[in-house]
Scaffold this motif. Structure first.
Motif, PDB file in Angstrom:
ATOM      1  N   LEU A 175       3.858   6.349  -3.257  1.00 13.03           N
ATOM      2  CA  LEU A 175       3.982   5.024  -2.656  1.00 13.03           C
ATOM      3  C   LEU A 175       3.890   5.093  -1.142  1.00 13.03           C
ATOM      4  O   LEU A 175       3.202   4.280  -0.511  1.00 13.03           O
ATOM      5  N   VAL A 176       4.550   6.068  -0.539  1.00 13.48           N
ATOM      6  CA  VAL A 176       4.501   6.203   0.918  1.00 13.48           C
ATOM      7  C   VAL A 176       3.085   6.510   1.382  1.00 13.48           C
ATOM      8  O   VAL A 176       2.612   5.966   2.392  1.00 13.48           O
ATOM      9  N   LYS A 177       2.383   7.359   0.644  1.00 14.74           N
ATOM     10  CA  LYS A 177       1.010   7.705   1.021  1.00 14.74           C
ATOM     11  C   LYS A 177       0.071   6.509   0.934  1.00 14.74           C
ATOM     12  O   LYS A 177      -0.960   6.476   1.597  1.00 14.74           O
ATOM     13  N   SER A 178       0.426   5.538   0.110  1.00 13.09           N
ATOM     14  CA  SER A 178      -0.453   4.368  -0.054  1.00 13.09           C
ATOM     15  C   SER A 178      -0.244   3.313   1.030  1.00 13.09           C
ATOM     16  O   SER A 178      -1.010   2.352   1.108  1.00 13.09           O
ATOM     17  N   LEU A 179       0.776   3.484   1.880  1.00  9.12           N
ATOM     18  CA  LEU A 179       1.032   2.504   2.928  1.00  9.12           C
ATOM     19  C   LEU A 179      -0.067   2.550   3.977  1.00  9.12           C
ATOM     20  O   LEU A 179      -0.603   3.607   4.311  1.00  9.12           O
ATOM     21  N   GLU A 180      -0.388   1.403   4.520  1.00  7.68           N
ATOM     22  CA  GLU A 180      -1.404   1.315   5.565  1.00  7.68           C
ATOM     23  C   GLU A 180      -0.773   1.548   6.935  1.00  7.68           C
ATOM     24  O   GLU A 180       0.439   1.442   7.110  1.00  7.68           O
TER      25      GLU A 180
END
Length: 222
Positions: A175-180
């Motif tokens: 989820l953190v990696k998917s943040l913009e």
């Protein structure tokens, strides 16, 4: 390695578990007093499971405590570039409210995760468990950082806490990696702050243990 460090972040918030040995089959008090043989007094300064007198100077305890600090340091190294992206030349300018969110989250994580979770709970437990490794079996010594985290040879509650979050941490990391941008930088900035305090805290408690001061935590042994 980053997943392991993220696991320590979550596990640290529940590191207040206290191990205890149930007292089974107790006889009436009078009978116990008459039948129980006298027990020799323990040598002064002896502490069960957290040996004083330089136990931390042995290789296995040092590997357990310093290896765990190294895991956190490596995680810091990996996320620091993302956390510093807003400060890089050519980076997109951030509005004041985003800078404020960045600063607030860094302070929040340094206090809540770094101080309250790591320094007061998780780090003392790591060092307390590491100090029990002086006379540990070879398997415990080889995997000393994992042992110190409470991933094996720990109380049932400690094991359930540690391994239970291992299943969910992969989703959190994803989820953190998917943040913009810039929100991933904001989150990673807070993570760097919390892990930095945590790594320093482990070194602090380990240094005190070398001086003969036991960490203020239970080792959560089985």
């Amino acid at each position: 390695m980053r997943s392991l460090a993220a696991l320590t972040v979550i596990i640290s918030h529940s590191a207040t578990a206290r191990g205890f040995a149930p007292r089974r089959g107790l006889a009436p008090a009078a009978l116990r007093t008459e039948c129980r043989p006298a027990r020799a007094a323990a040598p002064r300064g002896a502490v069960l499971g957290v040996a004083r007198g330089g136990a931390g100077r042995s290789i296995a305890p040092a590997w357990g405590a310093l290896g765990m600090a190294a895991v956190l340091a490596n995680a810091i190294r990996r996320v620091l570039p993302v956390a510093l992206e807003p400060f890089a030349d050519g980076a997109a300018a951030l509005p004041p409210q985003t800078w404020a969110a960045y600063a607030v989250f860094v302070v929040f994580m340094a206090y809540v995760e770094g101080y309250k979770a790591f320094h007061l709970k998780f780090s003392p437990m790591v060092v307390a468990r590491a100090l029990t490794l002086r006379d540990a079996p070879p398997l415990h010594a080889v995997f000393a950082p994992l042992y110190s985290m409470g991933l094996f040879h720990a109380s049932r509650k400690r094991l359930c806490t540690s391994w239970g979050f291992l299943v969910g941490i992969a989703a959190v990391v994803k989820l953190v990696k998917s943040l913009e941008y810039p929100w991933r930088a904001v989150v990673d900035g807070g993570v760097v702050a919390g892990l930095s305090v945590g790594a320093a805290s482990i070194l602090y408690h380990y240094g005190r243990a070398l001086g003969g001061i036991d960490p203020p935590a239970d080792a959560a042994l089985p």
